[in-house]
Scaffold this active site. Sequence first.
Site, PDB file in Angstrom:
ATOM      1  N   LYS A  35       0.663  -1.235  -0.130  1.00 42.28           N
ATOM      2  CA  LYS A  35       0.075   0.318  -0.254  1.00 42.28           C
ATOM      3  C   LYS A  35       0.701   1.800   0.071  1.00 42.28           C
ATOM      4  O   LYS A  35       2.274   0.805  -0.029  1.00 42.28           O
ATOM      5  CB  LYS A  35      -1.196  -0.477   1.587  1.00 42.28           C
ATOM      6  N   ARG A 130     -10.933  -0.299  14.727  1.00 38.63           N
ATOM      7  CA  ARG A 130     -10.692   0.471  13.018  1.00 38.63           C
ATOM      8  C   ARG A 130     -11.958  -0.274  12.037  1.00 38.63           C
ATOM      9  O   ARG A 130     -13.061   0.160  12.676  1.00 38.63           O
ATOM     10  CB  ARG A 130      -9.443   0.390  12.624  1.00 38.63           C
ATOM     11  N   TYR A 252      18.907  28.639  11.625  1.00 41.90           N
ATOM     12  CA  TYR A 252      16.989  29.383  12.546  1.00 41.90           C
ATOM     13  C   TYR A 252      17.379  28.520  13.697  1.00 41.90           C
ATOM     14  O   TYR A 252      17.312  28.199  14.001  1.00 41.90           O
ATOM     15  CB  TYR A 252      16.283  28.651  11.307  1.00 41.90           C
ATOM     16  N   MET A 300      14.075  24.073   4.936  1.00 43.91           N
ATOM     17  CA  MET A 300      14.012  23.259   3.453  1.00 43.91           C
ATOM     18  C   MET A 300      14.873  22.390   2.829  1.00 43.91           C
ATOM     19  O   MET A 300      13.931  21.354   2.004  1.00 43.91           O
ATOM     20  CB  MET A 300      12.601  24.457   3.243  1.00 43.91           C
TER      21      MET A 300
END
Length: 373
Positions: A35, A130, A252, A300
């Site tokens: 999956k 679930r 940062y 990033m």
Amino acid sequence: MPRPIAARIQPDAIRHNLQLVKQSATGSRAFAVIKANAYGHGIERIYPALAGADGIALLDLDEAVRVRELGWTKPLLLLEGVFEPADVELAAAHRLTVAVHCDEQLDLLAAAKPQHPIDIQLKMNSGMNRLGFRPHAYRAAWERARGIASIGAIGLMTHFANADDGHIDWQLDTFDAVVQDLPGEQSVSNSAGVLWHPRAHRDWVRPGTILYGASPTGVARHVEGFGLRAAMTLTSRIIGVQTLAPQETIGYGRTFEVDRPMRIGVVACGYADGYPRHAPTGTPIAVDGVRTRVVGRVSMDMLTVDLTPCPQAGIGSSVELWGDHVRVDEVAEASGTIGYELMCALALRVPVVVADGTDTARATQAHGERVAA
Ligand SMILES: *Cc1c(COP(=O)(O)O)cnc(C)c1O
């Protein structure tokens, strides 16, 4: 010249891990769980490594169709079953086995007139809470399924809530008590069940994460000694070096201050590549094959590493974010998550190469993704 980051996918590692599954659950057939685009590895890329599996299990109908188009003729299981009437027709057309976890799915099957009966896995909610029929409602669901013309073979299935920390008996005892005299093949084990609960191996096992070399608990040392190989290696290079004096800070938020002169390597990898921003100072990483640590905040497109243990390293040095030197589970654990999430979150912008058995990497195009330059 693209940024030097790349993910290397090794189908051979999956082939090897699948072999370990077979050795561990000798009497069972194995559904390879692929999956989420094979846990981020790319279905088409790893498909050749699944030849030894007895079945494939996944969630999305379109992924299942892709697998049939690749030539898979063995069982193919939709783990959440069908969602609407059109799905039933497609499931029949592609000979899918579908999980059935609620009355509404039985309604869909009862209303359909597929060309031939559809095999199902009737799912019991044995405590995960679930999906699935409650134990007291399970036999009635089974009786109803047996009376529906569009349903073929009925398998018996459940899923464990904490197979990873040793306790499955409470669920398996419930399951066994309800299904004891019901015919049908049983399937209850995920990766943790395969590794640690022989009692749960039954007719079919459903390993996912261990096929990719990651730990079902999210903790690398729990699978030490089992011989799993990492199927995904995320690598990059050092693109900058700074030599800092005491009291200077990095990146940062200035979260890391050096207390001695320190060489810092800047790595072309950040959270936009799928590396977790939550990875704190101290997260393991390897430079030129030497283990060291991330320091300061992940940004990033870049992150920074302590080059103290590898003084020879400089611009161009190779970096392993995760793979065989640094397990994905180690990065995940430091970041408060599990290897599953990191593998699945590999960003689309990261070029992927497939390394076949001869160790020649080749760029591949997977479904909807760009080709590595
Ligand atoms: C994802 C999944 C698995 C595989 O779980 P792993 O922990 O990755 O081995 C097995 N069964 C079901 C129903 C699943 O959804």
